[in-house]
Design a protein around this motif. Structure first.
Motif, PDB file in Angstrom:
ATOM      1  N   ALA A   1       0.834  -1.209   0.000  1.00 21.57           N
ATOM      2  CA  ALA A   1       0.000   0.000   0.000  1.00 21.57           C
ATOM      3  C   ALA A   1       0.864   1.253   0.000  1.00 21.57           C
ATOM      4  O   ALA A   1       0.560   2.235  -0.694  1.00 21.57           O
ATOM      5  N   ALA A   2       1.960   1.238   0.760  1.00 19.82           N
ATOM      6  CA  ALA A   2       2.866   2.394   0.795  1.00 19.82           C
ATOM      7  C   ALA A   2       3.520   2.613  -0.566  1.00 19.82           C
ATOM      8  O   ALA A   2       3.676   3.757  -1.015  1.00 19.82           O
ATOM      9  N   LEU A   3       3.906   1.530  -1.238  1.00 17.07           N
ATOM     10  CA  LEU A   3       4.499   1.663  -2.574  1.00 17.07           C
ATOM     11  C   LEU A   3       3.495   2.230  -3.576  1.00 17.07           C
ATOM     12  O   LEU A   3       3.840   3.105  -4.383  1.00 17.07           O
ATOM     13  N   ALA A   4       2.253   1.768  -3.514  1.00 11.10           N
ATOM     14  CA  ALA A   4       1.217   2.308  -4.401  1.00 11.10           C
ATOM     15  C   ALA A   4       1.001   3.794  -4.127  1.00 11.10           C
ATOM     16  O   ALA A   4       0.874   4.600  -5.055  1.00 11.10           O
ATOM     17  N   ALA A   5       0.977   4.164  -2.851  1.00  8.95           N
ATOM     18  CA  ALA A   5       0.799   5.578  -2.494  1.00  8.95           C
ATOM     19  C   ALA A   5       1.987   6.410  -2.950  1.00  8.95           C
ATOM     20  O   ALA A   5       1.812   7.534  -3.443  1.00  8.95           O
ATOM     21  N   LEU A   6       3.188   5.879  -2.812  1.00 11.22           N
ATOM     22  CA  LEU A   6       4.383   6.608  -3.251  1.00 11.22           C
ATOM     23  C   LEU A   6       4.355   6.844  -4.763  1.00 11.22           C
ATOM     24  O   LEU A   6       4.645   7.958  -5.222  1.00 11.22           O
ATOM     25  N   CYS A   7       3.997   5.827  -5.525  1.00 11.44           N
ATOM     26  CA  CYS A   7       3.922   5.989  -6.984  1.00 11.44           C
ATOM     27  C   CYS A   7       2.899   7.046  -7.361  1.00 11.44           C
ATOM     28  O   CYS A   7       3.141   7.874  -8.251  1.00 11.44           O
ATOM     29  N   THR A   8       1.757   7.046  -6.682  1.00  9.11           N
ATOM     30  CA  THR A   8       0.722   8.040  -6.959  1.00  9.11           C
ATOM     31  C   THR A   8       1.210   9.435  -6.587  1.00  9.11           C
ATOM     32  O   THR A   8       0.975  10.403  -7.325  1.00  9.11           O
ATOM     33  N   ALA A   9       1.902   9.549  -5.466  1.00 10.19           N
ATOM     34  CA  ALA A   9       2.437  10.850  -5.054  1.00 10.19           C
ATOM     35  C   ALA A   9       3.482  11.351  -6.045  1.00 10.19           C
ATOM     36  O   ALA A   9       3.531  12.552  -6.351  1.00 10.19           O
ATOM     37  N   LEU A  10       4.315  10.454  -6.558  1.00 15.00           N
ATOM     38  CA  LEU A  10       5.318  10.856  -7.549  1.00 15.00           C
ATOM     39  C   LEU A  10       4.657  11.382  -8.818  1.00 15.00           C
ATOM     40  O   LEU A  10       5.157  12.324  -9.442  1.00 15.00           O
ATOM     41  N   ILE A  11       3.535  10.779  -9.200  1.00 18.93           N
ATOM     42  CA  ILE A  11       2.790  11.290 -10.352  1.00 18.93           C
ATOM     43  C   ILE A  11       2.318  12.711 -10.066  1.00 18.93           C
ATOM     44  O   ILE A  11       2.454  13.606 -10.892  1.00 18.93           O
ATOM     45  N   ALA A  12       1.781  12.915  -8.875  1.00 25.08           N
ATOM     46  CA  ALA A  12       1.258  14.235  -8.512  1.00 25.08           C
ATOM     47  C   ALA A  12       2.354  15.287  -8.465  1.00 25.08           C
ATOM     48  O   ALA A  12       2.138  16.442  -8.841  1.00 25.08           O
ATOM     49  N   LEU A  13       3.522  14.901  -8.019  1.00 23.28           N
ATOM     50  CA  LEU A  13       4.592  15.875  -7.810  1.00 23.28           C
ATOM     51  C   LEU A  13       5.486  16.127  -9.024  1.00 23.28           C
ATOM     52  O   LEU A  13       5.980  17.235  -9.196  1.00 23.28           O
ATOM     53  N   PHE A  14       5.711  15.099  -9.847  1.00 20.83           N
ATOM     54  CA  PHE A  14       6.765  15.225 -10.843  1.00 20.83           C
ATOM     55  C   PHE A  14       6.367  15.026 -12.293  1.00 20.83           C
ATOM     56  O   PHE A  14       7.184  15.223 -13.174  1.00 20.83           O
ATOM     57  N   THR A  15       5.159  14.603 -12.572  1.00 23.71           N
ATOM     58  CA  THR A  15       4.838  14.332 -13.974  1.00 23.71           C
ATOM     59  C   THR A  15       4.119  15.499 -14.620  1.00 23.71           C
ATOM     60  O   THR A  15       3.278  16.143 -14.016  1.00 23.71           O
ATOM     61  N   GLU A  16       4.477  15.752 -15.830  1.00 23.10           N
ATOM     62  CA  GLU A  16       3.830  16.764 -16.653  1.00 23.10           C
ATOM     63  C   GLU A  16       3.088  16.128 -17.820  1.00 23.10           C
ATOM     64  O   GLU A  16       2.409  16.799 -18.556  1.00 23.10           O
TER      65      GLU A  16
END
Length: 114
Positions: free
Chosen positions: A76-91
């Motif tokens: 669950a933490a890995l899934a949340a981290l991937c989602t957070a990375l999308i929110a923070l770094f993807t354009e």
């Protein structure tokens, strides 16, 4: 149509592509710059990642090597981290697609087995 409050969020540097749902395209494209094909791949990449993750977990027996609650929490933490990375770094979809795939793989670890 009123959107769901978890459909998306704004980043500090501007609007970002954010998805908090397992599937469905709502909230992925807040700026309207993605075409239907990219939106479909953003959804399918989670589902493909889930299938690959479930197969890998079954083939390698990873869920049997750690206590269930730790394995679930880590997935669950890995899934949340991937989602957070999308929110923070993807354009755009270049980084969002592999992160969505990894999210799906991680979500496979959140399903109770046996």
């Amino acid at each position: 149509m009123v959107g769901h409050p978890l459909d998306g969020a704004s980043g500090v540097a501007g609007e970002r592509y954010v998805v908090f749902r397992f599937s469905g395209g709502a909230g992925i494209d807040r700026r309207g710059g993605l075409d239907d094909t990219v939106r479909a791949w953003l959804t399918m990449s989670v589902q493909l990642g889930f299938a690959v993750g479930a197969f890998a977990l079954a083939a390698l027996g990873l869920a049997d090597r750690w206590p269930t609650h730790w394995f679930f929490a880590g997935a669950a933490a890995l899934a949340a981290l991937c989602t957070a990375l999308i929110a923070l770094f993807t354009e755009g979809p270049r980084l969002a697609l592999p992160l969505r795939f990894l999210t799906g793989m991680a979500l496979a670890g959140c399903i109770r087995s046996g």
